[in-house]
Design a protein around this motif. Structure first.
Motif, PDB file in Angstrom:
ATOM      1  N   MET A 150       8.827   7.675 -12.843  1.00  0.00           N
ATOM      2  CA  MET A 150       8.689   6.309 -12.375  1.00  0.00           C
ATOM      3  C   MET A 150       7.549   5.640 -13.137  1.00  0.00           C
ATOM      4  SD  MET A 150       7.665   5.031  -8.581  1.00  0.00           S
ATOM      5  CE  MET A 150       5.911   4.858  -8.648  1.00  0.00           C
ATOM      6  N   GLY A 151       7.819   4.575 -13.842  1.00  0.00           N
ATOM      7  CA  GLY A 151       6.786   3.825 -14.522  1.00  0.00           C
ATOM      8  C   GLY A 151       6.178   2.799 -13.592  1.00  0.00           C
ATOM      9  N   ILE A 152       4.870   2.841 -13.412  1.00  0.00           N
ATOM     10  CA  ILE A 152       4.234   1.904 -12.496  1.00  0.00           C
ATOM     11  C   ILE A 152       3.530   0.772 -13.234  1.00  0.00           C
ATOM     12  CG2 ILE A 152       2.060   3.146 -12.234  1.00  0.00           C
ATOM     13  CD1 ILE A 152       2.417   2.422  -9.160  1.00  0.00           C
ATOM     14  N   ILE A 153       3.052   1.036 -14.468  1.00  0.00           N
ATOM     15  CA  ILE A 153       2.429  -0.032 -15.250  1.00  0.00           C
ATOM     16  C   ILE A 153       3.503  -1.073 -15.557  1.00  0.00           C
ATOM     17  CG2 ILE A 153       1.345  -0.619 -17.456  1.00  0.00           C
ATOM     18  CD1 ILE A 153      -0.542   0.868 -15.597  1.00  0.00           C
ATOM     19  N   GLY A 154       3.178  -2.339 -15.305  1.00  0.00           N
ATOM     20  CA  GLY A 154       4.134  -3.414 -15.539  1.00  0.00           C
ATOM     21  C   GLY A 154       5.030  -3.702 -14.352  1.00  0.00           C
ATOM     22  N   SER A 155       4.935  -2.891 -13.292  1.00  0.00           N
ATOM     23  CA  SER A 155       5.735  -3.164 -12.096  1.00  0.00           C
ATOM     24  C   SER A 155       4.941  -4.053 -11.144  1.00  0.00           C
ATOM     25  CB  SER A 155       6.137  -1.854 -11.402  1.00  0.00           C
ATOM     26  OG  SER A 155       5.004  -1.197 -10.868  1.00  0.00           O
ATOM     27  N   SER A 156       5.656  -4.710 -10.253  1.00  0.00           N
ATOM     28  CA  SER A 156       5.023  -5.594  -9.271  1.00  0.00           C
ATOM     29  C   SER A 156       4.677  -4.822  -8.009  1.00  0.00           C
ATOM     30  CB  SER A 156       5.959  -6.740  -8.905  1.00  0.00           C
ATOM     31  OG  SER A 156       6.189  -7.555 -10.033  1.00  0.00           O
ATOM     32  N   ILE A 157       3.580  -5.237  -7.372  1.00  0.00           N
ATOM     33  CA  ILE A 157       3.236  -4.588  -6.116  1.00  0.00           C
ATOM     34  C   ILE A 157       4.275  -4.955  -5.066  1.00  0.00           C
ATOM     35  CG2 ILE A 157       0.788  -4.445  -6.646  1.00  0.00           C
ATOM     36  CD1 ILE A 157       0.321  -6.745  -4.646  1.00  0.00           C
ATOM     37  N   LYS A 158       4.448  -4.057  -4.112  1.00  0.00           N
ATOM     38  CA  LYS A 158       5.436  -4.245  -3.058  1.00  0.00           C
ATOM     39  C   LYS A 158       4.779  -4.917  -1.848  1.00  0.00           C
ATOM     40  CE  LYS A 158       7.967  -0.186  -4.561  1.00  0.00           C
ATOM     41  NZ  LYS A 158       8.297   1.205  -4.270  1.00  0.00           N
ATOM     42  N   PRO A 159       5.590  -5.561  -1.015  1.00  0.00           N
ATOM     43  CA  PRO A 159       5.039  -6.214   0.177  1.00  0.00           C
ATOM     44  C   PRO A 159       4.325  -5.212   1.093  1.00  0.00           C
ATOM     45  CG  PRO A 159       7.303  -6.901  -0.193  1.00  0.00           C
ATOM     46  CD  PRO A 159       7.033  -5.773  -1.144  1.00  0.00           C
ATOM     47  N   PHE A 160       3.253  -5.678   1.716  1.00  0.00           N
ATOM     48  CA  PHE A 160       2.531  -4.868   2.692  1.00  0.00           C
ATOM     49  C   PHE A 160       1.773  -5.776   3.653  1.00  0.00           C
ATOM     50  CE2 PHE A 160      -0.773  -5.607  -0.455  1.00  0.00           C
ATOM     51  CZ  PHE A 160      -1.915  -5.801   0.317  1.00  0.00           C
ATOM     52  N   ASN A 161       1.454  -5.229   4.798  1.00  0.00           N
ATOM     53  CA  ASN A 161       0.572  -5.847   5.778  1.00  0.00           C
ATOM     54  C   ASN A 161      -0.374  -4.757   6.254  1.00  0.00           C
ATOM     55  OD1 ASN A 161       1.566  -8.675   6.366  1.00  0.00           O
ATOM     56  ND2 ASN A 161       3.457  -7.493   6.589  1.00  0.00           N
ATOM     57  N   ALA A 162      -1.665  -5.063   6.303  1.00  0.00           N
ATOM     58  CA  ALA A 162      -2.654  -4.083   6.736  1.00  0.00           C
ATOM     59  C   ALA A 162      -3.796  -4.815   7.427  1.00  0.00           C
ATOM     60  CB  ALA A 162      -3.180  -3.295   5.532  1.00  0.00           C
ATOM     61  N   THR A 163      -4.639  -4.030   8.082  1.00  0.00           N
ATOM     62  CA  THR A 163      -5.847  -4.586   8.673  1.00  0.00           C
ATOM     63  C   THR A 163      -7.035  -4.041   7.904  1.00  0.00           C
ATOM     64  OG1 THR A 163      -4.814  -4.737  10.843  1.00  0.00           O
ATOM     65  CG2 THR A 163      -7.214  -4.834  10.779  1.00  0.00           C
ATOM     66  N   SER A 164      -7.935  -4.960   7.578  1.00  0.00           N
ATOM     67  CA  SER A 164      -9.116  -4.626   6.786  1.00  0.00           C
ATOM     68  C   SER A 164     -10.358  -4.709   7.648  1.00  0.00           C
ATOM     69  CB  SER A 164      -9.233  -5.627   5.632  1.00  0.00           C
ATOM     70  OG  SER A 164     -10.485  -5.531   5.000  1.00  0.00           O
ATOM     71  N   TYR A 165     -11.299  -3.800   7.396  1.00  0.00           N
ATOM     72  CA  TYR A 165     -12.653  -4.008   7.891  1.00  0.00           C
ATOM     73  C   TYR A 165     -13.365  -4.724   6.749  1.00  0.00           C
ATOM     74  CZ  TYR A 165     -17.341  -3.531   9.571  1.00  0.00           C
ATOM     75  OH  TYR A 165     -18.618  -3.821   9.986  1.00  0.00           O
ATOM     76  N   TYR A 166     -13.812  -5.950   7.013  1.00  0.00           N
ATOM     77  CA  TYR A 166     -14.353  -6.797   5.952  1.00  0.00           C
ATOM     78  C   TYR A 166     -15.506  -7.629   6.495  1.00  0.00           C
ATOM     79  CZ  TYR A 166     -14.407 -10.426   2.300  1.00  0.00           C
ATOM     80  OH  TYR A 166     -14.781 -11.305   1.297  1.00  0.00           O
ATOM     81  N   GLN A 167     -16.685  -7.333   5.986  1.00  0.00           N
ATOM     82  CA  GLN A 167     -17.886  -8.080   6.319  1.00  0.00           C
ATOM     83  C   GLN A 167     -18.059  -8.271   7.822  1.00  0.00           C
ATOM     84  OE1 GLN A 167     -17.877 -11.542   3.718  1.00  0.00           O
ATOM     85  NE2 GLN A 167     -18.121 -10.224   1.920  1.00  0.00           N
ATOM     86  N   GLY A 168     -17.932  -7.158   8.556  1.00  0.00           N
ATOM     87  CA  GLY A 168     -18.183  -7.153   9.990  1.00  0.00           C
ATOM     88  C   GLY A 168     -17.033  -7.573  10.878  1.00  0.00           C
ATOM     89  N   LYS A 169     -15.860  -7.820  10.280  1.00  0.00           N
ATOM     90  CA  LYS A 169     -14.713  -8.270  11.069  1.00  0.00           C
ATOM     91  C   LYS A 169     -13.461  -7.490  10.698  1.00  0.00           C
ATOM     92  CE  LYS A 169     -16.460 -12.965  11.341  1.00  0.00           C
ATOM     93  NZ  LYS A 169     -16.299 -14.344  10.955  1.00  0.00           N
ATOM     94  N   PHE A 170     -12.496  -7.501  11.602  1.00  0.00           N
ATOM     95  CA  PHE A 170     -11.171  -6.983  11.308  1.00  0.00           C
ATOM     96  C   PHE A 170     -10.324  -8.153  10.845  1.00  0.00           C
ATOM     97  CE2 PHE A 170     -12.239  -3.726  14.706  1.00  0.00           C
ATOM     98  CZ  PHE A 170     -12.628  -2.770  13.781  1.00  0.00           C
ATOM     99  N   VAL A 171      -9.746  -8.038   9.666  1.00  0.00           N
ATOM    100  CA  VAL A 171      -9.048  -9.144   9.011  1.00  0.00           C
ATOM    101  C   VAL A 171      -7.660  -8.685   8.565  1.00  0.00           C
ATOM    102  CG1 VAL A 171      -9.149 -10.723   7.033  1.00  0.00           C
ATOM    103  CG2 VAL A 171     -11.267  -9.997   8.143  1.00  0.00           C
ATOM    104  N   PRO A 172      -6.608  -9.458   8.868  1.00  0.00           N
ATOM    105  CA  PRO A 172      -5.288  -9.101   8.335  1.00  0.00           C
ATOM    106  C   PRO A 172      -5.231  -9.384   6.836  1.00  0.00           C
ATOM    107  CG  PRO A 172      -5.163 -11.167   9.552  1.00  0.00           C
ATOM    108  CD  PRO A 172      -6.572 -10.660   9.701  1.00  0.00           C
ATOM    109  N   VAL A 173      -4.594  -8.485   6.093  1.00  0.00           N
ATOM    110  CA  VAL A 173      -4.432  -8.634   4.645  1.00  0.00           C
ATOM    111  C   VAL A 173      -2.987  -8.291   4.308  1.00  0.00           C
ATOM    112  CG1 VAL A 173      -5.119  -7.778   2.369  1.00  0.00           C
ATOM    113  CG2 VAL A 173      -6.842  -8.021   4.164  1.00  0.00           C
ATOM    114  N   SER A 174      -2.394  -9.071   3.401  1.00  0.00           N
ATOM    115  CA  SER A 174      -1.040  -8.768   2.935  1.00  0.00           C
ATOM    116  C   SER A 174      -0.977  -8.963   1.426  1.00  0.00           C
ATOM    117  CB  SER A 174      -0.011  -9.661   3.632  1.00  0.00           C
ATOM    118  OG  SER A 174      -0.071 -10.977   3.119  1.00  0.00           O
TER     119      SER A 174
END
Length: 187
Positions: free
Chosen positions: A1-25
């Motif tokens: 599987m070649g990954i260089i040149g491929s697009s990232i796939k959809p995702f949803n996650a929760t981040s710990y970011y600067q003292g808060k929980f933040v949704p990231v996609s």
């Protein structure tokens, strides 16, 4: 599987970011450079040294228009507890994504099925969501954030200067190459 040149796939996650929980996609990465910095687990040994090293380069990366997403298969709650208890991790101002469902680790092909942990892997994604750089090391081999910055500068340069490439050890401001038949066998 070649990954260089491929697009990232959809995702949803929760981040710990600067003292808060933040949704990231995946949509949060659109239009800017992003680093996905996978590591095996919170409260471990090599990981905090790498994450602290990356924290020390975060301001430089921000200056280049790059957002950083550290990712492990731990939860965002674990990231907060580690951030609050470790002097090294306490320096982090970038996103720490929880991937307990293994979506990101599977999307990037770095999940260790037998342990449920992510490999030690780095992916640089361009503003179009295309993977331009990847690095995967074994469990005991830590990465170097200064080298990551150098690679990102090279990727940014190549994107901005079509027809140019950066040779080994290229540093910002150094000479680049314009591939052509005239260079074949002359380097």
């Amino acid at each position: 599987m070649g990954i260089i040149g491929s697009s990232i796939k959809p995702f949803n996650a929760t981040s710990y970011y600067q003292g808060k929980f933040v949704p990231v996609s995946d949509t949060d990465t659109q239009g800017k450079w992003a680093v996905f910095f996978f590591y095996p687990a919170d409260f471990t040994f090599v990981c905090p040294t790498e994450l602290e090293d990356l924290a020390n380069q975060y301001e430089v990366l921000q200056g280049l228009g790059v957002e950083v997403y550290a990712v492990s298969t731990d939860t965002h709650f674990s990231h907060k507890a580690w951030h609050d208890s470790s002097p090294a991790i306490g320096k982090i101002n970038y996103h720490m994504l929880g991937d307990q469902n293994h979506v990101l680790a599977n999307n990037f092909g770095v999940l260790r099925e037998n342990s449920g942990l992510a490999d030690r892997a780095t992916f640089v994604v361009d503003p179009d969501g295309v993977i331009q750089v990847m690095e995967i090391t074994s469990e005991g081999v830590g990465r170097n954030a200064e080298e990551l910055v150098r690679k990102i500068k090279a990727a940014v340069y190549v994107r901005a200067n079509p027809g140019q490439v950066c040779p080994a050890k290229w540093e910002e401001g150094a000479e680049t190459l314009a591939p052509s038949i005239e260079l074949v066998g002359k380097i």
